[in-house]
Design a protein around this motif. Structure first.
Motif, PDB file in Angstrom:
ATOM      1  N   THR A 309       0.853  -1.188   0.000  1.00 14.58           N
ATOM      2  CA  THR A 309       0.000   0.000   0.000  1.00 14.58           C
ATOM      3  C   THR A 309       0.887   1.237   0.000  1.00 14.58           C
ATOM      4  O   THR A 309       1.798   1.359   0.827  1.00 14.58           O
ATOM      5  N   ASP A 310       0.637   2.153  -0.927  1.00 10.46           N
ATOM      6  CA  ASP A 310       1.371   3.419  -1.019  1.00 10.46           C
ATOM      7  C   ASP A 310       0.471   4.554  -0.550  1.00 10.46           C
ATOM      8  O   ASP A 310      -0.693   4.665  -0.982  1.00 10.46           O
ATOM      9  N   TYR A 311       1.012   5.398   0.316  1.00  8.94           N
ATOM     10  CA  TYR A 311       0.250   6.508   0.880  1.00  8.94           C
ATOM     11  C   TYR A 311       1.021   7.807   0.670  1.00  8.94           C
ATOM     12  O   TYR A 311       2.237   7.862   0.878  1.00  8.94           O
ATOM     13  N   GLN A 312       0.316   8.859   0.287  1.00 12.08           N
ATOM     14  CA  GLN A 312       0.935  10.177   0.218  1.00 12.08           C
ATOM     15  C   GLN A 312      -0.120  11.248   0.476  1.00 12.08           C
ATOM     16  O   GLN A 312      -1.303  11.050   0.218  1.00 12.08           O
ATOM     17  N   GLU A 343      -3.200   0.492  -3.697  1.00 14.57           N
ATOM     18  CA  GLU A 343      -2.852  -0.832  -3.188  1.00 14.57           C
ATOM     19  C   GLU A 343      -2.597  -1.799  -4.338  1.00 14.57           C
ATOM     20  O   GLU A 343      -3.253  -1.737  -5.385  1.00 14.57           O
ATOM     21  N   ARG A 344      -1.625  -2.693  -4.114  1.00 12.14           N
ATOM     22  CA  ARG A 344      -1.336  -3.771  -5.069  1.00 12.14           C
ATOM     23  C   ARG A 344      -1.280  -5.093  -4.314  1.00 12.14           C
ATOM     24  O   ARG A 344      -0.762  -5.157  -3.206  1.00 12.14           O
ATOM     25  N   SER A 439     -10.881   1.240   2.162  1.00 15.87           N
ATOM     26  CA  SER A 439     -11.299  -0.158   2.133  1.00 15.87           C
ATOM     27  C   SER A 439     -10.187  -0.962   1.474  1.00 15.87           C
ATOM     28  O   SER A 439      -9.981  -0.884   0.257  1.00 15.87           O
ATOM     29  N   GLY A 440      -9.444  -1.706   2.290  1.00 18.23           N
ATOM     30  CA  GLY A 440      -8.323  -2.460   1.743  1.00 18.23           C
ATOM     31  C   GLY A 440      -7.547  -3.154   2.845  1.00 18.23           C
ATOM     32  O   GLY A 440      -8.022  -3.319   3.971  1.00 18.23           O
ATOM     33  N   GLU A 441      -6.306  -3.551   2.530  1.00 22.01           N
ATOM     34  CA  GLU A 441      -5.462  -4.294   3.457  1.00 22.01           C
ATOM     35  C   GLU A 441      -4.603  -3.342   4.279  1.00 22.01           C
ATOM     36  O   GLU A 441      -4.065  -2.360   3.765  1.00 22.01           O
ATOM     37  N   ASN A 446      -7.744  -6.867   6.722  1.00 23.37           N
ATOM     38  CA  ASN A 446      -8.668  -6.144   5.853  1.00 23.37           C
ATOM     39  C   ASN A 446      -9.545  -5.195   6.679  1.00 23.37           C
ATOM     40  O   ASN A 446     -10.138  -5.579   7.681  1.00 23.37           O
ATOM     41  N   THR A 447      -9.605  -3.931   6.246  1.00 25.01           N
ATOM     42  CA  THR A 447     -10.354  -2.905   6.965  1.00 25.01           C
ATOM     43  C   THR A 447     -11.268  -2.181   5.986  1.00 25.01           C
ATOM     44  O   THR A 447     -10.846  -1.822   4.883  1.00 25.01           O
TER      45      THR A 447
END
Length: 638
Positions: A309-312, A343-344, A439-441, A446-447
């Motif tokens: 998961t990439d966040y910015q 997310e990947r 909504s993702g990992e 999983n959340t």
């Protein structure tokens, strides 16, 4: 929609609920280990920098027992504060049963919001670059806006009084911290490189030591300048931090899940203009970019799948405050833009299974506030009001609301040795972007977000007493009670985590602290904390503050200074739905400093002296804390 929940009935209910636990309001200096800051209620002229909470403590890292990888380690010895979450470099903190996004965190006045569901750890600021951590508790923290319902943690990085270079070595996990700081007349700068391998848990009573996912690598630097131009004081600063291969400590490591942060990068900067304490204007920004890597294992300890998961996001803000006839007026804008989470997922063979954008959001907050105090003989009434308008948009969906927060603090001087105060305020917390839209990992699993979440609203009351028994001995007692409507809780169903509003949660508790300066060589403090968090059905909610006794003792003679901290955590059998019970624990740590010369100090710390096997918190995924650890450091001032 306009919201304000303070009613006479609610105020009466809160007052009766907290009255049996009468508390104190003023604070006095902690012996040696802390410096305590207080509101001055007898000022004839108000300051733009007056704090608006009644229990305020400044903690300096070099005055605590040195374990100091995180801000949580620095502040946890204080009554009313505890560790929260899972442990490691991303260790978060808890104030009076409030945690996660219910505590506002600032670095040099810049608000820090990372959308991590466990709450801020501020791990990108190494403790060696921190000159002090200001803990602000009490209902009036609502005047800091959303996310400040439970208090404010303010971190300073530019108040050192000397230039220095230092090194710390910790053999148990091969930790190495090397740093330098320069403190000039108008310019200050610092830089640090720190790294560590995975630590290990204790091995005793027939149990074997286990590896902890606590490794990290980090490079950080600060630069600040202060000068005067045409009677205008100007202050500018910048902080850059780059983290790599940071382990996410969890009890699921390494049998079920291996979580790490391959990247954790931050850039903060600000510029502030002020004049003679009459006005102040500040502009700031915070760019952050981080990545999580989660590997899930099957029953044979082989990779089943992995997620990245990439966040910015980019945070921008501006505020101005003015002192007008003993009244402070303020305006603030706070914007978070380009909040992008993608997310990947990869198969067991490392092939890309899918990729998607999870969140693409923007958030803006506009606020105005006013502060004014009235003084009548021995009585002071400190009042404040703040209006917030918040707008969040993501995935063609928008959520907005308006809030009015009011607060009052009545302080009375009972005698030359005794002070008392009653503080009451309403507060709110707007749902985070992740709670609404993500909504993702995650490293926990999983959340799923919930767009229908309502903002939390609270009404808080604190009654306080401080008594100076002798010039060397003081005691203080705080009792507090909060009613929180639409409390946002996380729950698990079929191994998936969701969010929902709970109708009402009540948090109440007290703190008792005694400070004694025995003689010029010996100083001690003893703190007791008790707190309870319940929902409307009398069920315990998550993140409650553990009942604990905290004792600090300091001995100083000539060139030697020895500090010890002993914390007794009482048994926790009454826990929330996402927590595990805990046995009583004794946590004992000690640091010794030797002043080799006027410029050189050598230090040695022993952490977890008794080598106890205990967890950072009651969190169901909390890992064990590290085994008995010895670290050695040296500091050269010039």
């Amino acid at each position: 929609m306009f919201k304000f929940t303070t009613t006479l009935k609610s105020i009466t209910h809160l007052f009766l609920a907290v009255l049996p636990c009468l508390s104190y309001g003023y604070t006095v200096p902690e012996p040696s280990t802390t410096e305590t800051m207080t509101i001055s209620y007898n000022k004839s002229i108000k300051s733009l920098d007056d704090s608006r909470t009644s229990d305020n403590i400044m903690v300096h890292p070099e005055q605590t027992v040195q374990a100091p990888n995180t801000v949580a380690n620095i502040i946890t010895q204080q009554a009313g504060v505890a560790l929260n979450g899972q442990g490691g470099l991303f260790q978060s903190y808890n104030i009076r049963g409030f945690s996660r996004s219910r505590i506002k965190t600032e670095v040099d006045g810049i608000p820090i919001i990372t959308d991590r569901r466990a709450g801020n750890a501020v791990s990108f600021i190494p403790s060696e670059l921190i000159s002090g951590v200001y803990i602000q508790k009490g209902p009036q923290s609502t005047l800091y806006g959303s996310d400040a319902m439970g208090g404010v943690i303010s971190i300073a990085t530019n108040a050192f009084n000397s230039s220095a270079v230092g090194i710390t070595m910790q053999p148990q996990d091969n930790a190495q911290h090397i740093w330098a700081r320069f403190n000039g007349e108008s310019i200050s700068a610092s830089v640090i490189h720190r790294q560590a391998d995975n630590g290990r848990s204790p091995s005793n009573e027939g149990t074997s030591s286990t590896e902890l996912n606590t490794q990290y690598q980090q490079l950080a630097a600060t630069l600040s300048a202060a000068f005067t131009w045409h009677d205008i004081d100007i202050f500018a600063s910048s902080i850059i931090s780059q983290g790599d291969d940071i382990g996410k400590s969890s009890s699921t490591f390494p049998q079920q899940r291996i979580s790490s942060y391959p990247q954790d990068d931050h850039l903060l900067s600000q510029i502030e203009f002020s004049s003679l304490g009459q006005w102040k204007v500040k502009l700031y920004q915070h760019q952050q970019q981080w990545q999580t890597h989660i590997v899930r294992l099957d029953d044979n300890q082989a990779t089943a799948r992995s997620n990245i998961t990439d966040y910015q996001s980019n945070t921008y803000g501006a505020y101005g405050s003015w002192l007008v006839d003993n009244t402070v007026l303020g305006l603030e804008w706070f914007g978070r833009h380009n909040i992008d989470i993608s997310e990947r997922e990869f198969t067991s063979g490392g092939e890309l299974a899918w990729a998607k954008t999870v969140v693409d959001a923007d958030e803006d907050t506009y606020a105005a506030y006013i502060l004014h105090d009235w003084h009548v003989n021995k009585l002071t009434l400190a009042t404040g009001a703040r209006f917030d308008s918040i707008n969040v948009s993501a995935q063609q969906q928008t959520k907005r609301d308006n809030f009015l927060s009011l607060s009052a603090d009545i302080s009375y001087t009972l005698s030359a040795q005794t002070f008392a105060s009653i503080q009451i305020a309403n507060a709110f917390r707007f749902p985070t972007v992740s709670e609404l839209f993500f909504s993702g990992e995650t490293p926990r699993g999983n959340t799923q977000g919930n767009m229908d979440l309502e903002p939390e609203q609270s009404l808080g009351l604190q009654i306080s007493i401080n008594h100076q028994l002798t010039p060397e001995f003081s005691t203080r007692f705080n009792a507090y009670h909060y009613d929180i409507d639409d409390y946002i809780e996380r729950y698990t169903l079929d191994n998936i985590r969701y969010y929902r509003n709970s109708e009402r949660v009540t948090i109440r508790g007290f703190e008792l602290i005694n400070d004694w300066r025995i003689n010029p060589q010996w100083q001690t403090s003893l703190g007791l904390q008790w707190q309870q968090s319940r929902d409307i059905n009398n069920n315990t909610v998550d993140d409650g503050l553990p009942k604990a006794l905290k004792w600090a003792l300091n001995w100083q003679h000539n060139a030697i200074n020895i500090r010890q901290q002993l914390t007794v955590l009482l048994e926790r059998s009454d826990v929330g739905p996402s927590e595990s019970t805990q046995a009583s624990e004794l946590i004992w740590q000690i640091t010794g400093d030797y002043q080799l010369s006027e410029d050189i100090t050598l230090s040695m710390s022993i952490l977890n002296i008794t080598d106890n096997e205990y967890r950072a918190s009651s969190d169901e995924d909390a890992a064990y804390q590290p085994e008995r650890t010895i670290n050695i450091s040296g500091l050269w001032r010039f």
